[in-house]
Design an enzyme around this catalytic site. Structure first.
Site, PDB file in Angstrom:
ATOM      1  N   ASP A  44     -11.894   0.301   1.733  1.00 61.58           N
ATOM      2  CA  ASP A  44     -11.136   0.523   2.892  1.00 61.58           C
ATOM      3  C   ASP A  44     -11.914   0.540   4.080  1.00 61.58           C
ATOM      4  OD1 ASP A  44      -8.649   0.799   4.050  1.00 61.58           O
ATOM      5  OD2 ASP A  44      -8.243   2.661   3.056  1.00 61.58           O
ATOM      6  N   GLU A  52      -7.886   2.098  -3.296  1.00 60.83           N
ATOM      7  CA  GLU A  52      -8.372   2.009  -2.100  1.00 60.83           C
ATOM      8  C   GLU A  52      -9.461   3.166  -1.756  1.00 60.83           C
ATOM      9  OE1 GLU A  52      -5.858   1.016   1.354  1.00 60.83           O
ATOM     10  OE2 GLU A  52      -5.101  -0.587   0.181  1.00 60.83           O
ATOM     11  N   GLU A 109       0.966  -1.261  -0.016  1.00 58.85           N
ATOM     12  CA  GLU A 109       0.015  -0.084  -0.189  1.00 58.85           C
ATOM     13  C   GLU A 109       0.917   1.325  -0.066  1.00 58.85           C
ATOM     14  OE1 GLU A 109      -3.166   0.208   3.061  1.00 58.85           O
ATOM     15  OE2 GLU A 109      -3.506   2.383   2.618  1.00 58.85           O
ATOM     16  N   GLU A 167      -6.624  -5.526   8.162  1.00 63.38           N
ATOM     17  CA  GLU A 167      -5.465  -4.429   8.454  1.00 63.38           C
ATOM     18  C   GLU A 167      -5.141  -4.483  10.033  1.00 63.38           C
ATOM     19  OE1 GLU A 167      -7.144  -0.281   6.143  1.00 63.38           O
ATOM     20  OE2 GLU A 167      -7.375  -0.585   8.183  1.00 63.38           O
ATOM     21  N   ASN A 217      -4.290   4.842  -2.213  1.00 62.58           N
ATOM     22  CA  ASN A 217      -5.824   5.505  -1.589  1.00 62.58           C
ATOM     23  C   ASN A 217      -6.114   6.552  -2.477  1.00 62.58           C
ATOM     24  OD1 ASN A 217      -5.802   4.252   1.375  1.00 62.58           O
ATOM     25  ND2 ASN A 217      -3.672   4.714   1.104  1.00 62.58           N
TER      26      ASN A 217
HETATM   27  P1  C2E Z   1      -5.444   3.986   5.859  1.00 65.41           P
HETATM   28  O1  C2E Z   1      -5.833   4.170   4.220  1.00 65.41           O
HETATM   29  O2  C2E Z   1      -6.536   3.181   6.702  1.00 65.41           O
HETATM   30  O3  C2E Z   1      -3.951   3.379   5.884  1.00 65.41           O
HETATM   31  C1  C2E Z   1      -3.592   2.638   7.117  1.00 65.41           C
HETATM   32  C2  C2E Z   1      -3.107   3.176   8.253  1.00 65.41           C
HETATM   33  O4  C2E Z   1      -2.921   2.312   9.208  1.00 65.41           O
HETATM   34  C3  C2E Z   1      -1.648   3.977   7.909  1.00 65.41           C
HETATM   35  O5  C2E Z   1      -1.636   5.104   8.673  1.00 65.41           O
HETATM   36  C4  C2E Z   1      -0.535   2.859   8.467  1.00 65.41           C
HETATM   37  O6  C2E Z   1       0.551   3.202   8.620  1.00 65.41           O
HETATM   38  C5  C2E Z   1      -1.656   2.386   9.647  1.00 65.41           C
HETATM   39  N1  C2E Z   1      -1.048   0.855  10.032  1.00 65.41           N
HETATM   40  C6  C2E Z   1      -0.411   0.017   9.067  1.00 65.41           C
HETATM   41  N2  C2E Z   1      -0.395  -1.034  10.116  1.00 65.41           N
HETATM   42  C7  C2E Z   1      -1.061  -0.997  11.483  1.00 65.41           C
HETATM   43  C8  C2E Z   1      -0.779  -1.565  12.497  1.00 65.41           C
HETATM   44  O7  C2E Z   1      -0.378  -2.884  12.580  1.00 65.41           O
HETATM   45  N3  C2E Z   1      -1.225  -0.903  13.566  1.00 65.41           N
HETATM   46  C9  C2E Z   1      -1.806   0.251  13.586  1.00 65.41           C
HETATM   47  N4  C2E Z   1      -2.072   1.023  14.608  1.00 65.41           N
HETATM   48  N5  C2E Z   1      -1.713   0.974  12.306  1.00 65.41           N
HETATM   49  C10 C2E Z   1      -1.359   0.530  11.501  1.00 65.41           C
HETATM   50  P2  C2E Z   1      -0.927   6.564   8.088  1.00 65.41           P
HETATM   51  O8  C2E Z   1       0.380   6.061   7.133  1.00 65.41           O
HETATM   52  O9  C2E Z   1      -0.706   7.391   9.106  1.00 65.41           O
HETATM   53  O10 C2E Z   1      -2.095   6.956   7.055  1.00 65.41           O
HETATM   54  C11 C2E Z   1      -3.346   7.386   7.772  1.00 65.41           C
HETATM   55  C12 C2E Z   1      -4.256   7.583   6.345  1.00 65.41           C
HETATM   56  O11 C2E Z   1      -3.949   8.623   5.767  1.00 65.41           O
HETATM   57  C13 C2E Z   1      -4.640   6.546   5.814  1.00 65.41           C
HETATM   58  O12 C2E Z   1      -5.458   5.378   6.184  1.00 65.41           O
HETATM   59  C14 C2E Z   1      -5.121   7.086   4.360  1.00 65.41           C
HETATM   60  O13 C2E Z   1      -6.588   7.355   4.711  1.00 65.41           O
HETATM   61  C15 C2E Z   1      -4.526   8.378   4.504  1.00 65.41           C
HETATM   62  N6  C2E Z   1      -3.311   8.355   3.580  1.00 65.41           N
HETATM   63  C16 C2E Z   1      -2.129   7.874   3.566  1.00 65.41           C
HETATM   64  N7  C2E Z   1      -1.440   8.507   2.381  1.00 65.41           N
HETATM   65  C17 C2E Z   1      -2.455   8.803   1.413  1.00 65.41           C
HETATM   66  C18 C2E Z   1      -2.583   9.085   0.015  1.00 65.41           C
HETATM   67  O14 C2E Z   1      -1.362   9.080  -0.566  1.00 65.41           O
HETATM   68  N8  C2E Z   1      -3.543   9.516  -0.558  1.00 65.41           N
HETATM   69  C19 C2E Z   1      -4.847   9.596   0.340  1.00 65.41           C
HETATM   70  N9  C2E Z   1      -5.792   9.920  -0.408  1.00 65.41           N
HETATM   71  N10 C2E Z   1      -4.661   9.204   1.532  1.00 65.41           N
HETATM   72  C20 C2E Z   1      -3.737   8.857   2.172  1.00 65.41           C
HETATM   73 CA    CA Z   2      -7.478   1.384   6.101  1.00 68.46          CA
HETATM   74 CA    CA Z   3      -5.895   2.454   2.805  1.00 67.76          CA
END
Ligand code: C2E
Ligand code: CA
Ligand code: CA
Ligand code: CA
Length: 275
Positions: free
Chosen positions: A175, A145, A58, A232, A113
């Site tokens: 998602d 996603e 991802e 996830e 995403n």
């Molecule tokens: P998401 O799409 O639900 O991505 C999964 C989030 O869960 C990611 O946070 C990831 O680092 C975190 N995660 C993964 N494995 C675990 C785990 O085992 N435990 C826990 N507690 N967390 C885990 P992140 O990277 O902080 O991203 C947060 C949100 O920001 C993402 O949720 C997504 O909605 C958004 N995002 C990130 N990058 C992009 C992007 O390029 N474009 C868009 N539109 N949204 C993005």
């Molecule tokens: Ca997610």
């Molecule tokens: Ca996602």
């Protein structure tokens, strides 16, 4: 009376001014960082729970500002959406990811995403496909996603966009599944390929009987509809095993690895099964 009027008008002033200034500062920093290419894609492994093999990554945006330090996507993604910067940000992530993944094994997919804002723009599918063509990246290797909030509103427009993308070979994942409502109908209505079970369920599967029940039901339903499933937030082996036992196809989470820069992802992608 004068003084109290002023007080009333300025009721929120002290906090707001600080918050506003921070926000404007952050907006400026975001624009600048985007232009300077300082927001970069990182890659979190998605693992086949049966074979225990990485099947894809991802794409997760990362931003480290020289002054402000690491800023969470939970902060800068909504800001980018509000500021009309999400299209540029998203296209920048995609372009860089296509370059990064160009020489990773062909069976390693990417998922990106897509913000609800993007799914309301008619030009979005063509822009995305044009970028893939420009980079020679096969659409079959890319998955988008989307969250359920994206499916509310102009249903026909969103459906057209998804149909267009699926016709080109992309897959669509829903998602954070389980967090919204009316989810079940969405699966049919929008021709979803894959369901990602929200980490709030995965993480409480052993403590909370209701979480376990929801996960079980989602897996049952998804497989009945011929959809693939991803858990996830898999943070330990016990959870990975349980999810696998319950029939979940893929896992993602800190147990398998956090999002890493391209070079590290390339090394992971090249690793053969079982290692
Ligand atoms: P998401 O799409 O639900 O991505 C999964 C989030 O869960 C990611 O946070 C990831 O680092 C975190 N995660 C993964 N494995 C675990 C785990 O085992 N435990 C826990 N507690 N967390 C885990 P992140 O990277 O902080 O991203 C947060 C949100 O920001 C993402 O949720 C997504 O909605 C958004 N995002 C990130 N990058 C992009 C992007 O390029 N474009 C868009 N539109 N949204 C993005
Ligand atoms: Ca997610
Ligand atoms: Ca996602
Ligand atoms: Ca989320």
């Amino acid at each position: 009376a004068k003084r109290s009027d002023q007080d009333r008008i300025c009721l929120f002033k002290p906090e707001m001014e600080g918050a506003l200034r921070r926000r404007v500062g952050l907006e400026k920093a975001l624009r600048r960082a985007l232009k300077a290419g300082e927001i970069t894609p990182h890659y979190q492994p998605i693992v086949d729970l049966g074979a225990r093999r990485i099947r894809g990554f991802e794409i997760l945006a990362r931003w480290r500002d020289p002054q402000l330090g690491q800023i969470s996507p939970e902060i800068f993604i909504p800001l980018a959406e509000q500021q009309g910067l999400i299209f540029d940000l998203s296209m920048a992530m995609l372009a860089q990811a296509c370059r990064d993944a160009a020489d990773w094994p062909e069976d390693i997919g990417l998922s990106i995403n897509v913000s609800p804002v993007q799914l309301r723009d008619r030009r979005f599918p063509e822009d995305l496909l044009a970028s893939l063509r420009a980079h020679g990246f096969p659409p079959q290797r890319l998955e988008i996603e989307i969250t359920e909030t994206a499916l509310i509103g102009d249903v026909d427009l969103v459906r057209d966009i998804l149909v267009r993308l699926r016709a080109a070979g992309l897959k669509v994942s829903l998602d954070d599944f389980g967090m919204g409502f009316s989810s079940l109908n969405h699966l049919r209505q929008f021709k979803i390929d894959k369901v990602k079970i929200d980490k709030s369920f995965t993480k409480t599967i052993f403590e909370d009987p209701e979480s376990a029940l929801i996960v079980r039901s989602v897996l049952h339903l998804a497989h009945g509809l011929n959809l693939m499933t991803v858990a996830e937030g898999v943070e330990d082996e016990r959870t990975a095993d349980m999810m696998s036992l319950m029939g979940c196809d893929f896992g993602q989470g800190y147990h398998f690895g956090k999002a890493v820069p391209a070079a590290e992802a390339a090394a992971l992608a090249a690793r053969p099964a079982g290692q």
